[in-house]
Scaffold this motif. Structure first.
Motif, short mmCIF file in Angstrom:
data_model
loop_
_atom_site.label_atom_id
_atom_site.label_comp_id
_atom_site.label_asym_id
_atom_site.label_seq_id
_atom_site.Cartn_x
_atom_site.Cartn_y
_atom_site.Cartn_z
N ASN A 1 1.11 -0.73 0.13
CA ASN A 1 0.12 -0.55 0.38
C ASN A 1 0.94 1.04 0.25
N ARG A 2 2.24 1.20 0.09
CA ARG A 2 3.05 1.92 0.02
C ARG A 2 4.25 2.29 -1.16
N PRO A 3 4.03 1.97 -2.52
CA PRO A 3 4.76 1.70 -3.09
C PRO A 3 6.00 3.27 -3.45
N VAL A 4 6.52 3.12 -3.90
CA VAL A 4 7.93 4.08 -3.52
C VAL A 4 7.91 4.53 -5.19
N SER A 5 8.26 3.54 -5.82
CA SER A 5 8.42 2.69 -7.73
C SER A 5 8.04 2.10 -8.77
N ILE A 6 7.72 2.03 -9.21
CA ILE A 6 7.57 1.22 -10.00
C ILE A 6 8.16 1.41 -11.67
N THR A 7 8.96 0.45 -12.45
CA THR A 7 9.71 0.18 -12.76
C THR A 7 9.43 -0.81 -13.68
N TYR A 8 9.91 -0.80 -15.12
CA TYR A 8 9.73 -1.96 -16.16
C TYR A 8 10.68 -2.39 -16.68
N GLY A 9 11.56 -3.74 -16.92
CA GLY A 9 12.44 -3.99 -17.42
C GLY A 9 12.58 -5.34 -16.90
N LYS A 10 14.35 -5.70 -17.36
CA LYS A 10 15.23 -7.28 -17.23
C LYS A 10 14.93 -7.23 -16.08
N GLN A 11 15.56 -7.86 -14.82
CA GLN A 11 15.72 -8.27 -13.21
C GLN A 11 16.95 -9.39 -13.87
N GLY A 12 17.49 -9.28 -12.72
CA GLY A 12 18.23 -10.76 -13.13
C GLY A 12 18.82 -11.54 -14.14
N ARG A 13 19.10 -13.06 -13.68
CA ARG A 13 18.93 -14.03 -15.02
C ARG A 13 18.16 -13.77 -15.72
N ASP A 14 17.06 -13.60 -15.75
CA ASP A 14 15.79 -13.55 -16.85
C ASP A 14 16.42 -12.85 -18.33
N PHE A 15 17.26 -13.10 -19.25
CA PHE A 15 17.56 -12.85 -20.61
C PHE A 15 15.81 -12.07 -21.74
N ILE A 16 15.09 -13.89 -21.21
CA ILE A 16 13.79 -12.63 -22.10
C ILE A 16 12.53 -12.12 -21.37
N ASN A 17 12.07 -12.56 -20.16
CA ASN A 17 10.92 -11.53 -20.08
C ASN A 17 11.12 -10.56 -19.19
N LYS A 18 10.62 -9.16 -19.52
CA LYS A 18 10.62 -7.65 -19.00
C LYS A 18 9.83 -8.00 -17.46
N TRP A 19 9.88 -7.98 -16.49
CA TRP A 19 9.22 -7.66 -15.46
C TRP A 19 9.18 -5.87 -14.50
N VAL A 20 7.72 -6.49 -13.85
CA VAL A 20 7.50 -4.64 -13.20
C VAL A 20 7.94 -5.13 -11.91
N LYS A 21 8.93 -3.78 -11.46
CA LYS A 21 9.83 -3.50 -10.31
C LYS A 21 8.84 -3.02 -9.30
N ILE A 22 8.70 -3.25 -8.34
CA ILE A 22 7.30 -2.43 -7.27
C ILE A 22 8.55 -2.51 -6.02
N GLU A 23 8.88 -1.01 -6.07
CA GLU A 23 9.90 -0.90 -4.95
C GLU A 23 9.11 -0.12 -3.86
N TYR A 24 8.70 -0.47 -2.73
CA TYR A 24 7.81 -0.21 -1.74
C TYR A 24 8.04 -0.46 -0.52
N GLN A 25 7.11 -0.02 1.05
CA GLN A 25 8.08 0.61 2.10
C GLN A 25 6.51 -0.25 2.97
N ASP A 26 7.87 -1.47 3.70
CA ASP A 26 6.35 -2.49 4.54
C ASP A 26 5.94 -2.03 6.03
N GLN A 27 5.14 -2.58 6.62
CA GLN A 27 4.85 -1.73 7.67
C GLN A 27 5.60 -0.89 8.50
#
Length: 128
Positions: free
Chosen positions: A64-90
Motif C-alpha cells: 500500500n506504499r509503493p515508492v517506485s514502479i519500473t519496467y525492465g529486465k531483472q536478474g538472470r531472466d534475459f527473455i521476460n521484462k518484469w514490473v519492479k515495485i519498490e515499497y515500504q513495509d509496515q
C-alpha cells in the motif's frame, strides 16, 4: 479457449483491476539460487487505489506504499521484462517485488501483457 481473456487478461471490476496467472519474485532471480523457473510463485494480482494485493499458492502480499514502479529486465531472466515495485513495509523498510504477466505460459508477458500491467500501476499510483 476464451479469445477475450487472451487479448485482454485484465478484468476491470469497478475501481480495481484483476488479473490471474501473474508471476511473482520477491527479489531478483540470480544464478546463485539455482532456481529453474523464472518465478517463485504464480497467482492473482488485484490493483486498486487502496493497494496492490498478490495472492499466490505460497505468497500473500499487500503493498500500500509503493515508492517506485519500473519496467525492465531483472536478474538472470534475459527473455521476460518484469514490473519492479519498490515499497515500504509496515516497519518502513524498503522492499521489492517483481511481477510479470504469466498468461499463456508467459507469452502474454512477452507480447505486451507485462507492459500493460506496468502502465496500469503507473496510472493508479503516479510514481516513477
Amino acid at each position: 479457449m476464451n479469445l477475450e481473456k487472451i487479448l485482454n487478461p485484465f478484468k476491470v471490476m469497478l475501481d480495481k483491476y484483476v488479473t490471474e496467472n501473474v508471476w511473482y519474485l520477491p527479489s531478483e532471480n540470480t544464478w546463485k539460487e539455482f532456481q529453474y523457473m523464472a518465478m517463485k510463485d504464480i497467482g492473482k494480482l488485484i490493483i486498486e487505489s487502496k493497494g496492490i494485493t498478490f495472492s499466490g499458492s505460497k505468497t500473500n502480499l499487500f503493498i500500500n506504499r509503493p515508492v517506485s514502479i519500473t519496467y525492465g529486465k531483472q536478474g538472470r531472466d534475459f527473455i521476460n521484462k518484469w514490473v519492479k515495485i519498490e515499497y515500504q513495509d509496515q516497519q518502513g523498510d524498503l522492499m521489492q517485488a517483481y511481477f510479470a504477466d504469466g498468461n499463456n505460459r508467459g507469452w502474454s508477458g512477452i507480447f505486451g501483457g507485462t507492459k500493460k500491467l506496468h502502465r496500469l500501476l503507473l496510472d493508479l499510483y503516479l510514481v516513477e
